[in-house]
Design an enzyme around this catalytic site. Sequence first.
Site, short mmCIF file in Angstrom:
data_model
loop_
_atom_site.label_atom_id
_atom_site.label_comp_id
_atom_site.label_asym_id
_atom_site.label_seq_id
_atom_site.Cartn_x
_atom_site.Cartn_y
_atom_site.Cartn_z
N ASP A 37 139.22 32.84 105.17
CA ASP A 37 138.39 32.89 106.38
C ASP A 37 138.42 31.56 107.13
OD1 ASP A 37 136.59 33.94 108.19
OD2 ASP A 37 134.88 33.97 106.82
N GLU B 92 133.36 43.74 108.96
CA GLU B 92 132.87 42.59 108.19
C GLU B 92 131.36 42.68 108.06
OE1 GLU B 92 133.86 38.64 109.65
OE2 GLU B 92 132.70 37.68 108.04
N GLU C 150 136.05 37.59 101.76
CA GLU C 150 136.46 36.48 102.61
C GLU C 150 136.02 35.17 101.96
OE1 GLU C 150 135.27 36.92 106.69
OE2 GLU C 150 135.94 39.01 106.78
N ASN D 58 131.70 38.37 102.75
CA ASN D 58 131.85 36.92 102.61
C ASN D 58 131.35 36.41 101.27
OD1 ASN D 58 132.68 35.84 105.44
ND2 ASN D 58 131.03 37.30 105.88
N GLU E 250 139.85 35.87 114.91
CA GLU E 250 138.39 35.98 115.03
C GLU E 250 137.91 35.53 116.41
OE1 GLU E 250 137.17 33.25 111.60
OE2 GLU E 250 136.02 35.07 111.20
P1 C2E Z 1 132.15 34.05 109.44
O1 C2E Z 1 132.34 34.71 108.13
O2 C2E Z 1 133.31 33.31 110.00
O3 C2E Z 1 131.67 35.20 110.45
C1 C2E Z 1 132.01 35.24 111.80
C2 C2E Z 1 130.89 34.71 112.66
O4 C2E Z 1 131.32 34.72 114.02
C3 C2E Z 1 129.64 35.58 112.60
O5 C2E Z 1 128.53 34.72 112.81
C4 C2E Z 1 129.85 36.49 113.82
O6 C2E Z 1 128.63 37.05 114.29
C5 C2E Z 1 130.43 35.51 114.80
N1 C2E Z 1 131.26 36.17 115.84
C6 C2E Z 1 131.98 37.30 115.73
N2 C2E Z 1 132.63 37.57 116.89
C7 C2E Z 1 132.32 36.58 117.74
C8 C2E Z 1 132.67 36.32 119.13
O7 C2E Z 1 133.43 37.03 119.78
N3 C2E Z 1 132.13 35.18 119.67
C9 C2E Z 1 131.30 34.36 118.98
N4 C2E Z 1 130.83 33.28 119.62
N5 C2E Z 1 130.94 34.58 117.70
C10 C2E Z 1 131.44 35.69 117.09
P2 C2E Z 1 127.20 34.87 111.94
O8 C2E Z 1 126.90 36.32 111.70
O9 C2E Z 1 126.17 34.03 112.59
O10 C2E Z 1 127.62 34.24 110.56
C11 C2E Z 1 127.93 32.88 110.47
C12 C2E Z 1 128.53 32.55 109.14
O11 C2E Z 1 127.57 32.73 108.09
C13 C2E Z 1 129.70 33.45 108.74
O12 C2E Z 1 130.89 33.03 109.37
C14 C2E Z 1 129.72 33.28 107.25
O13 C2E Z 1 130.38 32.09 106.91
C15 C2E Z 1 128.24 33.12 106.93
N6 C2E Z 1 127.73 34.42 106.44
C16 C2E Z 1 127.22 35.47 107.11
N7 C2E Z 1 126.86 36.46 106.28
C17 C2E Z 1 127.15 36.02 105.02
C18 C2E Z 1 127.03 36.59 103.71
O14 C2E Z 1 126.59 37.73 103.51
N8 C2E Z 1 127.43 35.80 102.67
C19 C2E Z 1 127.95 34.56 102.84
N9 C2E Z 1 128.32 33.86 101.76
N10 C2E Z 1 128.11 34.00 104.05
C20 C2E Z 1 127.72 34.73 105.13
MG MG Z 2 133.79 35.86 107.42
MG MG Z 3 135.25 33.62 109.94
MG MG Z 4 133.15 31.22 111.01
#
Ligand code: C2E
Ligand code: MG
Ligand code: MG
Ligand code: MG
Length: 281
Positions: free
Chosen positions: A176, A59, A146, A114, A233
Amino acid sequence: QAKRNGRSMATIFSREMEEDARRVARVEQALRRAISAGEVEPHFQPIVNLSSRRTIGFECLARWNDRDLGVVPPSVFIPIAEDRGIIGPLSQLLLRKASEAARQWPDHLFLSFNLSPSQLVDQNTGQQILAILDRTGFDARRLEVEITETGVMTHPASARKIIEDLRRVGIRVSLDDFGTGQSSLGRLREIQFDKLKIDRAFVSEILRDRPSEHIVKAILAMCEGLGMEVVAEGIEEEAQADRLVDFGCGGGQGYFFGKPATALATLGYLRDADHRALLRA
Ligand code: C2E
Ligand code: MG
Ligand code: MG
Ligand code: MG
């Protein structure tokens, strides 16, 4: 007395709102500059087949380390980009960089990307994605997008059309953060998704909390019936992964398997995985 309290509360409140607005404006301005300079980077987190523990894809997660503001998390800058109408250019920058990086991975690995709710209102989204894949030479059939429940809920008709367009060219679509938004099972009747991602909120409680366990089992049974793949996830412990395998969950993602890493570190990770596979063989 009440009136005076009310007034002073209002003053405090409006001052906080002003500070908020200033903060948002500062982030927006810095983000516009960073996007033009190409300074927002895709990181990649592995998604694995839970029973074999092999990586099946990654991802893409946006990372921004601003020269003035320092590290700004996506939970802060993504909503601001959406609100200020710059999610389009941000997303295009990220997809260009991510698909360039992913082209160097072995062919069987997919890239999951995403999309924001507002991108499901813009009927140009599909064309823009295809144009980028065309330029970077990344196969559409290796791309997944996603989409969150909110994304589907706000403009269902428009979202449905974009999703159908994407699926027609072989891009796979996953739902997602399932289970935490304004879940409507009805949407699953109207829109065909290829995959569903069970939100971390359920996975983190799966070993302790009976209701979470039952909900996860019910989601898995539903997906089996609907012919959808599943990824759990937020797996942080091996015991969670084992339990999910027992329940018949196909895919997993989380810190236990790997944290989001740069494109370069991801290539290193894949080389090490190759070595491990050779040693096993
Ligand atoms: P998401 O798409 O649900 O991504 C999963 C989030 O959970 C990511 O946070 C990831 O770093 C985190 N995560 C993964 N494994 C674990 C784990 O084992 N434990 C915990 N506590 N967290 C975990 P991140 O990178 O901070 O991103 C947060 C949200 O921001 C994402 O949720 C997504 O909705 C958004 N996002 C990130 N990058 C993009 C992007 O390029 N475009 C868009 N539209 N949204 C994005
Ligand atoms: Mg995602
Ligand atoms: Mg997610
Ligand atoms: Mg999330």
